[in-house]
Enzyme design. Structure first.
Site, mmCIF file in Angstrom:
data_model
loop_
_atom_site.group_PDB
_atom_site.id
_atom_site.type_symbol
_atom_site.label_atom_id
_atom_site.label_comp_id
_atom_site.label_asym_id
_atom_site.label_seq_id
_atom_site.Cartn_x
_atom_site.Cartn_y
_atom_site.Cartn_z
ATOM 1 N N LYS A 50 0.861 -1.184 0.000
ATOM 2 C CA LYS A 50 0.000 0.000 0.000
ATOM 3 C C LYS A 50 0.895 1.231 0.000
ATOM 4 C CE LYS A 50 -3.907 2.191 2.345
ATOM 5 N NZ LYS A 50 -3.375 3.556 2.184
ATOM 6 N N PHE A 121 -3.044 0.547 -9.796
ATOM 7 C CA PHE A 121 -3.557 -0.618 -9.060
ATOM 8 C C PHE A 121 -4.961 -1.026 -9.494
ATOM 9 C CE2 PHE A 121 -4.056 3.074 -6.102
ATOM 10 C CZ PHE A 121 -5.444 3.199 -6.142
ATOM 11 N N ARG A 191 -17.188 1.086 -1.172
ATOM 12 C CA ARG A 191 -16.478 0.355 -0.130
ATOM 13 C C ARG A 191 -16.668 -1.145 -0.344
ATOM 14 N NH1 ARG A 191 -12.739 2.683 2.781
ATOM 15 N NH2 ARG A 191 -14.140 4.480 3.001
ATOM 16 N N LYS A 197 -7.264 -3.406 3.397
ATOM 17 C CA LYS A 197 -5.966 -2.844 3.753
ATOM 18 C C LYS A 197 -5.500 -3.495 5.044
ATOM 19 C CE LYS A 197 -8.314 1.291 5.544
ATOM 20 N NZ LYS A 197 -8.439 2.768 5.428
#
Length: 280
Positions: A50, A121, A191, A197
């Protein structure tokens, strides 16, 4: 003087309606990650570092922040970009967010853009599963090379031990964390429980609604900020600030990022600590 002239010209054109598509693009429909809690089965998912930069959404014509603000890139930066959408991170290196934010959000592109990379990504408008979508971007930039663009490498997760080891290796190098994603699904904005994450701490954002005076060694300067979260909860954030930040705190209305460890029974972030002001 030249930069001031350009800013004035842009402002004047906007006031007469000559730049509506450039200065008011509207927030893009992005995919957002949920938080990994350790109980989700991520075997076979794809994982990657990330990156802690500024998110850049390419809509086929313009590069936008997550809030829909136009990012003023040098012309060369996007000249080889495709007509289809891309989602990625504008980044230089680990622990370098301030440099990236200062460079990327400046209205007049500086020479510092030569140090910024665009790390893809997701390809939001593409058909197929996640690897197929990324491959579309890879094929485009193979045919239209751009040395500052890369598609983020994805590693197949072999289970929780593999994920933990990968996270530890990223954090040992100063990285922020890891993202794991179900590779089998079509793109869906919003979402997602299929994009997670992974960090040893969580972070979120709140809006500054008040400055609270300090006491003791902080007398005469800011002691804490009152923040309002997206869900309406309000709380005081009082740790993580430098003395300089206490003397010149983030203004009312600013969006700030803080880290925390879980929530209280009332939904207030526990052990919250200031990280930075967000401008994007």
């Amino acid at each position: 003087m030249y930069a001031s002239f350009i800013r004035a010209a842009i402002t004047a054109l906007a006031m007469v309606g000559c730049l509506p598509s450039i200065l008011s693009a509207g927030p893009p429909l992005l995919q957002h990650a949920n938080t990994y809690k350790g109980s989700q089965d991520v075997y076979g998912w794809l994982m990657s570092e990330k990156l802690d930069g500024i998110r850049g959404y390419w809509n086929g014509k313009l590069l936008l922040t997550r809030q829909g603000r136009v990012i003023h890139t040098p012309p060369w930066f996007t000249e080889n970009f495709p007509a289809f959408a891309l989602d990625g991170e504008l980044w230089r290196k680990r622990n370098d967010f301030a440099f990236v934010q200062r460079t990327v959000l400046d209205e007049i592109p500086s020479k510092n853009w030569r140090e910024i990379t665009y790390n893809i990504f997701e390809v939001p408008g593409a058909d197929g599963d996640f690897p197929t979508r990324l491959d579309k971007a890879g094929q485009w930039f193979f045919a239209h090379p751009a040395t500052h663009v890369r598609v983020i490498n994805q590693i197949e997760c072999q289970g929780t031990d593999h994920l933990d080891a990968f996270l530890e290796s990223i954090e040992s190098m100063g990285g922020e964390g890891v993202v794991v994603k179900d590779p089998t699904l079509a793109f869906e904005a919003g979402r997602s429980a299929h994009v997670l994450k992974v960090k040893h701490f969580s972070d979120m954002e709140g809006t500054v609604i008040a400055h609270n005076p300090g006491k003791g060694k902080f007398e005469g300067i800011m002691g804490s900020l009152t923040l309002r979260l997206e869900n309406g909860i309000q709380f005081k954030l009082g740790t993580g600030f430098t003395m300089a930040q206490r003397k010149a705190p983030p203004p009312i209305g600013a969006s700030v990022t803080f880290k925390y460890q879980g929530f209280t029974r009332n939904g207030v972030p526990r052990f919250a600590s200031f990280m930075r002001v967000r401008r994007d």
